[in-house]
Design an enzyme around this catalytic site. Structure first.
Site, PDB file in Angstrom:
ATOM      1  N   GLY A  71      20.123  76.751  52.156  1.00 19.40           N
ATOM      2  CA  GLY A  71      19.646  77.785  53.064  1.00 19.40           C
ATOM      3  C   GLY A  71      20.714  78.832  53.338  1.00 19.40           C
ATOM      4  N   GLN A 178      13.719  76.384  59.325  1.00 12.22           N
ATOM      5  CA  GLN A 178      13.096  75.396  60.222  1.00 12.22           C
ATOM      6  C   GLN A 178      11.569  75.536  60.278  1.00 12.22           C
ATOM      7  OE1 GLN A 178      14.394  72.808  61.535  1.00 12.22           O
ATOM      8  NE2 GLN A 178      16.578  73.239  61.287  1.00 12.22           N
ATOM      9  N   SER A 198      15.362  75.874  52.895  1.00 10.43           N
ATOM     10  CA  SER A 198      16.343  74.891  52.430  1.00 10.43           C
ATOM     11  C   SER A 198      15.660  73.561  52.167  1.00 10.43           C
ATOM     12  CB  SER A 198      17.417  74.715  53.498  1.00 10.43           C
ATOM     13  OG  SER A 198      18.283  73.658  53.144  1.00 10.43           O
ATOM     14  N   HIS A 200      16.807  70.368  52.150  1.00 15.73           N
ATOM     15  CA  HIS A 200      17.088  69.156  52.933  1.00 15.73           C
ATOM     16  C   HIS A 200      16.520  69.193  54.338  1.00 15.73           C
ATOM     17  CE1 HIS A 200      20.577  70.252  55.631  1.00 15.73           C
ATOM     18  NE2 HIS A 200      20.633  71.287  54.810  1.00 15.73           N
ATOM     19  N   THR A 236      23.507  77.579  35.758  1.00 14.23           N
ATOM     20  CA  THR A 236      22.485  76.694  35.190  1.00 14.23           C
ATOM     21  C   THR A 236      21.717  76.021  36.319  1.00 14.23           C
ATOM     22  OG1 THR A 236      23.836  76.361  33.236  1.00 14.23           O
ATOM     23  CG2 THR A 236      22.125  74.708  33.658  1.00 14.23           C
ATOM     24  N   CYS A 324      31.379  70.881  71.019  1.00 12.26           N
ATOM     25  CA  CYS A 324      32.649  70.729  71.730  1.00 12.26           C
ATOM     26  C   CYS A 324      33.777  71.105  70.777  1.00 12.26           C
ATOM     27  CB  CYS A 324      32.803  69.287  72.177  1.00 12.26           C
ATOM     28  SG  CYS A 324      34.399  68.928  72.904  1.00 12.26           S
TER      29      CYS A 324
HETATM   30  C1  LIG Z   1      20.048  74.187  58.385  1.00 12.66           C
HETATM   31  C2  LIG Z   1      19.777  75.610  58.577  1.00 12.66           C
HETATM   32  C3  LIG Z   1      20.338  76.576  57.733  1.00 12.66           C
HETATM   33  C4  LIG Z   1      21.312  76.235  56.633  1.00 12.66           C
HETATM   34  O1  LIG Z   1      20.716  75.540  55.571  1.00 12.66           O
HETATM   35  P1  LIG Z   1      21.671  74.742  54.564  1.00 12.66           P
HETATM   36  O2  LIG Z   1      20.766  74.348  53.449  1.00 12.66           O
HETATM   37  O3  LIG Z   1      22.210  73.576  55.325  1.00 12.66           O
HETATM   38  O4  LIG Z   1      22.722  75.683  54.126  1.00 12.66           O
HETATM   39  C5  LIG Z   1      20.027  77.902  57.968  1.00 12.66           C
HETATM   40  N1  LIG Z   1      19.203  78.260  58.958  1.00 12.66           N
HETATM   41  C6  LIG Z   1      18.637  77.361  59.785  1.00 12.66           C
HETATM   42  C7  LIG Z   1      17.716  77.836  60.851  1.00 12.66           C
HETATM   43  C8  LIG Z   1      18.911  76.009  59.630  1.00 12.66           C
HETATM   44  O5  LIG Z   1      18.361  75.134  60.472  1.00 12.66           O
END
Ligand SMILES: *Cc1c(COP(=O)(O)O)cnc(C)c1O
Length: 394
Positions: A71, A178, A198, A200, A236, A324
């Protein structure tokens, strides 16, 4: 190790179906999709199918999709591309509550002599479209607004924002990391120029992402090299990752109704249960316009980190709204932008559910939470008479 995992806005479990779809690409299907031979060509063929599947879930054309590594790369590419393609425009508009993938880049660009307007939010985390409209200038290269906030789940009116930007002739990007799989997104109807997601965050694995770039949008590649992704992103292809992402997007698309009903009901039961059993507790964000899986709850007079440590002892994974950093206890930039009172902001916890969350998971949290907060409040040096010092300077 089988945790009660309520931190799905941080990352998600790889769906079993996604893992299964990826496995052959770690084994026999190791060809390079760009190769001339049949062996590589077979992988290229599967990749093409994955691109078409991903496009179908978003309502766009396969050629409008660029696979990336995450992302953050997608957000960086979108913003840097918009600036590079319009060198005479040096103004960027974004919000104060973006993910660091956008916010830290914006700060970096300010050091490179770009001008950035950071839109504020109200106490529920909502934007003022009038403020956005007034911020747009002749030299505005891009408006970048997240679709949904990762900390509070607040959903921004991206259709209205995109329409406003189109009317004013400004490019618009949305960080939909999100939102995808939790909110219906149809790019045939939504007039954004670019959109990031993203893997994950939606039950694919880490290290794969996607950037949608609408046909005709001025574009400059970030990674330069080979001609992969039609010359828009060299390197790639992460074949297994892309196959997994497409599968995850299809699953998320097909599970959307489930996410919006069962998961939302679980989230609401969790939230209502905590509010009913723990005094001096509020919900952060816009209760009427929120991701179905997210609940950010603020507990007065306790530290979020302390709550997390105690929950961890019960095998419960959540996340704190405050980071923190090096001894200075600094509430999250999102809660600060919303003006959440200091005594609440420090004790904010985010629970983020997924389609794998069960009733039992919620039961355990509801059982544990009153004990945890009661214990911490007894130990807390802060109370009505001696609130914590307003130490935050940033
Ligand atoms: C997690 C997140 C990202 C970053 O995605 P990654 O794949 O971890 O780099 C960007 N924007 C939002 C809102 C996210 O929650």
């Amino acid at each position: 190790m089988n945790p009660v995992y309520l931190d799905n806005n941080a990352t998600t479990m790889v769906a079993p179906e996604v893992l299964e779809a990826m496995l052959p690409f770690f084994g026999e299907l190791y060809g390079n999709p760009s190769s001339m031979h049949t062996f590589g060509g077979e992988v290229g063929h599967r990749l093409k199918k994955a691109r078409a599947d991903a496009a179908e879930t978003l309502g766009c054309a396969p050629e409008e999709i660029i696979f990336t590594s995450c992302g953050s790369e997608s957000d960086n590419t979108a913003i840097r591309s918009a600036l590079a393609a319009q060198p005479d425009k040096r103004h960027l508009i974004t919000t104060r509550v973006e993910h660091p993938a956008v916010l830290s880049l914006a700060k970096h660009l300010e050091e490179k002599d770009y001008e950035v307007t950071y839109l504020g939010v109200d106490e529920k985390g909502r934007l003022d479209l009038g403020e956005l409209s007034r911020a747009i200038r002749k030299d505005t290269a891009l408006v970048s607004v997240m679709y949904a906030n990762n900390e509070t789940g607040t959903i921004f009116p991206i259709p209205e924002i995109a329409a406003l930007c189109k009317e004013r002739g400004v490019l618009v990007h949305t960080d939909a990391v999100q939102a995808v799989g939790k909110v219906g997104i149809d790019l045939a109807e939504l007039p954004v120029d670019m959109l990031a997601l993203s893997g994950h965050k939606l039950h694919a694995q880490k290290g794969v992402g996607l950037l949608y770039v609408r046909r005709g949008t001025p574009y400059r590649p970030f990674l330069i090299g080979g001609h992969q992704e039609r010359g828009r992103r060299a390197g790639t292809e992460n074949t297994a990752g892309i196959i997994g992402l497409a599968k995850a997007m299809t699953l998320a698309h097909d599970n959307m109704v489930e996410e919006n009903t069962r998961v939302k009901a679980l989230r609401d039961r969790l939230e209502q249960g905590i509010l009913a059993s723990v005094p001096d507790t509020i919900v952060n964000g816009d209760p009427d316009n929120r991701l179905p899986n997210t609940s950010s709850i603020a507990f007065k007079y306790v530290e979020g980190e302390a709550i997390l440590l105690m929950l961890d002892q019960y095998g419960i994974c959540a996340s704190s709204g405050s980071a923190c950093t090096s001894g200075s206890l600094e509430p999250s930039h999102v809660l600060r932008a919303m003006g959440v009172p200091f005594t609440f902001a420090h004790g904010s916890i985010r629970f983020s559910l997924s389609r794998y969350t069960t009733d039992k998971d919620v039961d355990l949290v509801l059982e544990v939470m009153p004990k945890v907060i009661d214990t911490l409040r007894r130990m807390s040096p802060f109370n009505e008479k001696t609130p914590p010092k307003q130490a935050c300077t940033c």
